[in-house]
Motif scaffolding. Sequence first.
Motif, PDB file in Angstrom:
ATOM      1  N   LEU A 185      -0.232  15.640 -34.669  1.00 45.22           N
ATOM      2  CA  LEU A 185      -0.099  14.407 -33.898  1.00 45.22           C
ATOM      3  C   LEU A 185      -1.482  13.923 -33.482  1.00 45.22           C
ATOM      4  CD1 LEU A 185       2.961  15.269 -31.613  1.00 45.22           C
ATOM      5  CD2 LEU A 185       2.917  13.749 -33.601  1.00 45.22           C
ATOM      6  N   SER A 186      -1.806  12.702 -33.841  1.00 44.75           N
ATOM      7  CA  SER A 186      -3.113  12.149 -33.530  1.00 44.75           C
ATOM      8  C   SER A 186      -3.005  10.641 -33.400  1.00 44.75           C
ATOM      9  CB  SER A 186      -4.142  12.521 -34.608  1.00 44.75           C
ATOM     10  OG  SER A 186      -3.715  12.068 -35.879  1.00 44.75           O
ATOM     11  N   VAL A 187      -3.996  10.069 -32.746  1.00 46.38           N
ATOM     12  CA  VAL A 187      -4.001   8.626 -32.496  1.00 46.38           C
ATOM     13  C   VAL A 187      -4.595   7.851 -33.657  1.00 46.38           C
ATOM     14  CG1 VAL A 187      -4.814   6.823 -30.917  1.00 46.38           C
ATOM     15  CG2 VAL A 187      -4.166   9.074 -30.024  1.00 46.38           C
ATOM     16  N   ALA A 188      -5.574   8.449 -34.337  1.00 45.53           N
ATOM     17  CA  ALA A 188      -6.340   7.721 -35.347  1.00 45.53           C
ATOM     18  C   ALA A 188      -5.476   7.064 -36.428  1.00 45.53           C
ATOM     19  CB  ALA A 188      -7.372   8.649 -35.979  1.00 45.53           C
ATOM     20  N   PRO A 189      -4.494   7.776 -37.035  1.00 46.49           N
ATOM     21  CA  PRO A 189      -3.709   7.101 -38.073  1.00 46.49           C
ATOM     22  C   PRO A 189      -2.969   5.874 -37.558  1.00 46.49           C
ATOM     23  CG  PRO A 189      -3.377   9.482 -38.153  1.00 46.49           C
ATOM     24  CD  PRO A 189      -4.109   9.188 -36.891  1.00 46.49           C
ATOM     25  N   TRP A 190      -2.438   5.962 -36.328  1.00 45.57           N
ATOM     26  CA  TRP A 190      -1.706   4.821 -35.786  1.00 45.57           C
ATOM     27  C   TRP A 190      -2.644   3.695 -35.391  1.00 45.57           C
ATOM     28  CZ3 TRP A 190       3.004   4.562 -37.107  1.00 45.57           C
ATOM     29  CH2 TRP A 190       3.765   5.717 -37.263  1.00 45.57           C
ATOM     30  N   ALA A 191      -3.831   4.036 -34.924  1.00 46.40           N
ATOM     31  CA  ALA A 191      -4.817   2.995 -34.628  1.00 46.40           C
ATOM     32  C   ALA A 191      -5.195   2.246 -35.903  1.00 46.40           C
ATOM     33  CB  ALA A 191      -6.055   3.604 -33.979  1.00 46.40           C
ATOM     34  N   MET A 192      -5.332   2.971 -36.992  1.00 45.53           N
ATOM     35  CA  MET A 192      -5.645   2.333 -38.268  1.00 45.53           C
ATOM     36  C   MET A 192      -4.502   1.450 -38.746  1.00 45.53           C
ATOM     37  SD  MET A 192      -8.679   3.090 -38.893  1.00 45.53           S
ATOM     38  CE  MET A 192      -8.628   2.256 -40.472  1.00 45.53           C
ATOM     39  N   ARG A 193      -3.263   1.926 -38.547  1.00 46.64           N
ATOM     40  CA  ARG A 193      -2.115   1.108 -38.942  1.00 46.64           C
ATOM     41  C   ARG A 193      -2.044  -0.172 -38.121  1.00 46.64           C
ATOM     42  NH1 ARG A 193      -2.601   4.941 -41.660  1.00 46.64           N
ATOM     43  NH2 ARG A 193      -3.965   3.386 -42.564  1.00 46.64           N
ATOM     44  N   LEU A 194      -2.380  -0.070 -36.816  1.00 51.78           N
ATOM     45  CA  LEU A 194      -2.383  -1.265 -35.967  1.00 51.78           C
ATOM     46  C   LEU A 194      -3.443  -2.256 -36.439  1.00 51.78           C
ATOM     47  CD1 LEU A 194      -1.428  -2.837 -33.507  1.00 51.78           C
ATOM     48  CD2 LEU A 194      -3.018  -1.497 -32.107  1.00 51.78           C
ATOM     49  N   VAL A 195      -4.606  -1.753 -36.808  1.00 53.06           N
ATOM     50  CA  VAL A 195      -5.654  -2.628 -37.339  1.00 53.06           C
ATOM     51  C   VAL A 195      -5.167  -3.333 -38.597  1.00 53.06           C
ATOM     52  CG1 VAL A 195      -7.948  -2.654 -38.404  1.00 53.06           C
ATOM     53  CG2 VAL A 195      -7.552  -1.329 -36.315  1.00 53.06           C
ATOM     54  N   ASP A 196      -4.474  -2.608 -39.455  1.00 48.87           N
ATOM     55  CA  ASP A 196      -3.958  -3.212 -40.685  1.00 48.87           C
ATOM     56  C   ASP A 196      -2.935  -4.304 -40.378  1.00 48.87           C
ATOM     57  OD1 ASP A 196      -5.550  -1.527 -42.126  1.00 48.87           O
ATOM     58  OD2 ASP A 196      -3.958  -0.109 -42.638  1.00 48.87           O
ATOM     59  N   VAL A 197      -2.072  -4.065 -39.398  1.00 49.86           N
ATOM     60  CA  VAL A 197      -1.079  -5.072 -39.026  1.00 49.86           C
ATOM     61  C   VAL A 197      -1.761  -6.321 -38.474  1.00 49.86           C
ATOM     62  CG1 VAL A 197       0.804  -5.595 -37.431  1.00 49.86           C
ATOM     63  CG2 VAL A 197       0.774  -3.418 -38.649  1.00 49.86           C
ATOM     64  N   LEU A 198      -2.758  -6.135 -37.604  1.00 51.64           N
ATOM     65  CA  LEU A 198      -3.492  -7.279 -37.067  1.00 51.64           C
ATOM     66  C   LEU A 198      -4.212  -8.040 -38.175  1.00 51.64           C
ATOM     67  CD1 LEU A 198      -4.998  -5.714 -33.812  1.00 51.64           C
ATOM     68  CD2 LEU A 198      -3.037  -7.259 -34.010  1.00 51.64           C
ATOM     69  N   LEU A 199      -4.728  -7.309 -39.144  1.00 54.33           N
ATOM     70  CA  LEU A 199      -5.395  -7.957 -40.271  1.00 54.33           C
ATOM     71  C   LEU A 199      -4.396  -8.777 -41.084  1.00 54.33           C
ATOM     72  CD1 LEU A 199      -7.970  -8.340 -41.867  1.00 54.33           C
ATOM     73  CD2 LEU A 199      -7.498  -6.205 -43.068  1.00 54.33           C
ATOM     74  N   LEU A 200      -3.198  -8.232 -41.261  1.00 49.18           N
ATOM     75  CA  LEU A 200      -2.154  -8.966 -41.983  1.00 49.18           C
ATOM     76  C   LEU A 200      -1.783 -10.243 -41.239  1.00 49.18           C
ATOM     77  CD1 LEU A 200      -0.095  -9.038 -44.325  1.00 49.18           C
ATOM     78  CD2 LEU A 200       1.431  -7.676 -42.888  1.00 49.18           C
ATOM     79  N   LEU A 201      -1.658 -10.158 -39.910  1.00 49.48           N
ATOM     80  CA  LEU A 201      -1.332 -11.340 -39.119  1.00 49.48           C
ATOM     81  C   LEU A 201      -2.466 -12.361 -39.148  1.00 49.48           C
ATOM     82  CD1 LEU A 201       0.339  -9.660 -36.003  1.00 49.48           C
ATOM     83  CD2 LEU A 201       1.481 -10.799 -37.916  1.00 49.48           C
TER      84      LEU A 201
END
Length: 356
Positions: A185-201
């Motif tokens: 369990l770590s924050v980094a993968p989810w932080a990266m996924r959030l960045v990808d979602v923001l980039l998509l938006l």
Amino acid sequence: MSRLEERYRLVLRLLPAGYRQEWEDDMVAAFLDSMDTGDPDTTAYLTDYGRPSLSEVASIVSLAVRLRLGGADASPRSYAWGEAVRLATLMAMLTHAVMVTASIAVALWLTGKVAWLPAPAPELALTPTGNAWHTAWNLAGYAWLPAYVALVLGHRRVARAVALLAVVPPAVTTAVEQAAGVAPLSVAPWAMRLVDVLLLLAMAAFHHGVPPVRPRPWLLALPIGILLVPVPLFVVQANTPALRMLDWPGLSCAVVTAAMAVHLAVRVSGRASRTLPWSLALTLLGAATLALRAATLPDHRGQAERGALAALASLEVVAVLAVGAPLAVLALRALRRLPASPAAPGAPCDSTMGVP
């Protein structure tokens, strides 16, 4: 004022104040007329309990994006912000495309598929997985490369669809692996996924009212970026174990800091109409990298080298702030000098989506 009207006016607050002042009453009147069913009881019920439909909200959101991140006919401030978001999106997608392109070559080398290169060290070698479906699912992240090319060439819808393919599978993989205990369990993968979602938006800023992207410099930036960043970085990290502590947020901080420093060095000689969007874009990227670095700091707690990692992360934050804060001040000052009203019809448009 009915509750339905209140809810609709609340959604309209997404629009710029000047636009609302001119068109809000007409939009409200048209919306309320569309909700009149002709049946007094049904209309009264909708007046108290009805809400704007999802399609209506989506239409307002789309209009708000076009107005706030405007094209050539928007106000100078909206146009500057629009160009900044589009430039930041292109730079972020370029980074993704550069890294995934280089990682393909690196993966081939680490698995022993490139015979003419020296064999990797035993601790770096990769063992190919036998699960074809798992391999194909993980390769979805490489879709950032065709998404970037499609966006640069003006195929906006194709770029969004391909980018969605690059966002969803990695998110599902992260969730499944962490839930099954395969990955910690770590924050980094989810932080990266959030960045990808923001980039998509953020790709919504490339609407039909904006100037087209100049494809040649952005396509040339892809091989140049590969030669300047990931290839030298991997070679250095492979031979210098201490530099392996530079993770993706740290690398992002280093690259953005270098880009902001170069921009500050050449900013004085550039025209304000060209440098302001780049200044704003780099400021946005600087803020994003700081947020990413801060969000991933908790992952260092359980690591053996947490002291060194914390010191390195602090240095990265200081570097971004030292260069980004002056750039943000200069950009915001220049932005306030721009008129908030739209330019006169037929005024020339100076697009900045080429080389800074």
